[in-house]
Motif scaffolding. Structure first.
Motif, PDB file in Angstrom:
ATOM      1  N   ILE A  16       0.654 -29.114 -22.992  1.00  0.00           N
ATOM      2  CA  ILE A  16      -0.802 -29.007 -22.813  1.00  0.00           C
ATOM      3  C   ILE A  16      -1.402 -30.397 -22.966  1.00  0.00           C
ATOM      4  O   ILE A  16      -1.311 -31.012 -24.031  1.00  0.00           O
ATOM      5  N   ALA A  17      -2.002 -30.900 -21.878  1.00  0.00           N
ATOM      6  CA  ALA A  17      -2.518 -32.267 -21.842  1.00  0.00           C
ATOM      7  C   ALA A  17      -4.036 -32.276 -21.768  1.00  0.00           C
ATOM      8  O   ALA A  17      -4.653 -31.379 -21.185  1.00  0.00           O
ATOM      9  N   ARG A  18      -4.607 -33.314 -22.349  1.00  0.00           N
ATOM     10  CA  ARG A  18      -6.031 -33.570 -22.134  1.00  0.00           C
ATOM     11  C   ARG A  18      -6.171 -34.459 -20.900  1.00  0.00           C
ATOM     12  O   ARG A  18      -5.336 -35.319 -20.634  1.00  0.00           O
ATOM     13  N   HIS A  19      -7.245 -34.257 -20.167  1.00  0.00           N
ATOM     14  CA  HIS A  19      -7.507 -35.026 -18.950  1.00  0.00           C
ATOM     15  C   HIS A  19      -7.661 -36.523 -19.245  1.00  0.00           C
ATOM     16  O   HIS A  19      -7.850 -36.952 -20.378  1.00  0.00           O
ATOM     17  N   VAL A  93      -9.876 -19.967 -16.550  1.00  0.00           N
ATOM     18  CA  VAL A  93      -9.634 -19.570 -17.930  1.00  0.00           C
ATOM     19  C   VAL A  93      -9.416 -20.789 -18.821  1.00  0.00           C
ATOM     20  O   VAL A  93      -9.607 -20.715 -20.042  1.00  0.00           O
ATOM     21  N   PHE A  94      -9.075 -21.941 -18.228  1.00  0.00           N
ATOM     22  CA  PHE A  94      -8.774 -23.148 -19.006  1.00  0.00           C
ATOM     23  C   PHE A  94      -9.953 -24.115 -19.119  1.00  0.00           C
ATOM     24  O   PHE A  94      -9.799 -25.211 -19.670  1.00  0.00           O
ATOM     25  N   HIS A 160      -8.634 -29.600 -21.361  1.00  0.00           N
ATOM     26  CA  HIS A 160      -9.725 -30.243 -22.103  1.00  0.00           C
ATOM     27  C   HIS A 160      -9.478 -30.248 -23.604  1.00  0.00           C
ATOM     28  O   HIS A 160      -8.850 -29.332 -24.150  1.00  0.00           O
ATOM     29  N   GLY A 161     -10.015 -31.281 -24.246  1.00  0.00           N
ATOM     30  CA  GLY A 161      -9.729 -31.512 -25.649  1.00  0.00           C
ATOM     31  C   GLY A 161     -10.001 -30.350 -26.576  1.00  0.00           C
ATOM     32  O   GLY A 161      -9.130 -29.914 -27.333  1.00  0.00           O
ATOM     33  N   TRP A 162     -11.229 -29.815 -26.526  1.00  0.00           N
ATOM     34  CA  TRP A 162     -11.570 -28.785 -27.501  1.00  0.00           C
ATOM     35  C   TRP A 162     -10.913 -27.445 -27.175  1.00  0.00           C
ATOM     36  O   TRP A 162     -10.378 -26.776 -28.067  1.00  0.00           O
TER      37      TRP A 162
END
Length: 198
Positions: A16-19, A93-94, A160-162
């Motif tokens: 799972i990556a942050r943009h 959903v993401f 996304h981070g949060w």
């Protein structure tokens, strides 16, 4: 990177990556109404130029059987940079949890409004947008989507981070352990493997 081959008893890994860094100025000073406009522009913005994903994220893209992204441009562009030429499954959903700002007086940098808005939202102020509880339920659905896909092999999500953070306790409760913690900055990622006995 250790490549986990799926077996009937062991699903693939979930990365799972942050943009990457969006093409927006987080130091822009605005009032709360201006922040609403700034955040809407942020959601429409793509990535800032002259960026490249780290080699570890590219490796995760190469090994992934399925690559997901949220519907927002910054996530889609990140997935395309991490896995060029691959099919991207785009799923709302993401999408990031909302950031409705509290109606405070004064002007502050946009990154300061981010803190105000996230704190107020976490404490229950949704101002007609998705509530914390609704986002928690969505995080459960999002984690289930990833786990289902991982039954066929490794999975990569660029999001996304949060909201990525909100999926963490869900995955942990279902037996998924973080085996690589890259933090929460742009282009970073966490890798999860199914280890129900730990």
């Amino acid at each position: 990177m250790t490549r986990t081959k799926p077996t009937p008893d062991l699903p693939g890994s979930i990365t799972i990556a942050r943009h990457g860094r969006p093409d927006m100025d987080r130091k822009t000073r605005v009032d709360w109404r201006g922040y609403e406009d700034w955040w809407a522009d942020y959601d429409r913005a793509g990535l800032a130029p002259e960026q490249a994903p780290p080699p570890e994220l590219i490796a995760a893209g190469q090994e992934a059987r399925v690559i997901f992204a949220s519907t927002l441009p910054r996530a889609i562009e990140t997935a395309r940079e991490a896995a060029p030429g691959r099919e991207i499954v785009i799923d709302p959903v993401f999408v990031e949890a909302p950031l409705p700002p509290p109606t405070l007086p004064g002007q502050f940098p946009a990154h300061t409004w981010n803190v105000f808005a996230r704190t107020a939202w976490w404490c229950g102020m949704a101002r007609g947008q998705e509530s914390r509880r609704q986002a928690e339920l969505r995080a459960e659905a999002a984690a289930a989507r990833l786990i289902e896909a991982a039954q066929s092999g490794p999975v990569l999500l660029c999001a996304h981070g949060w909201f990525n953070r909100m999926m963490r306790p869900v995955l942990r409760s279902l037996g998924w352990r973080c085996v690589r913690d890259g933090g929460d900055y742009y282009w970073t990622h966490r890798r999860y493997e199914f280890r129900p006995d730990r």
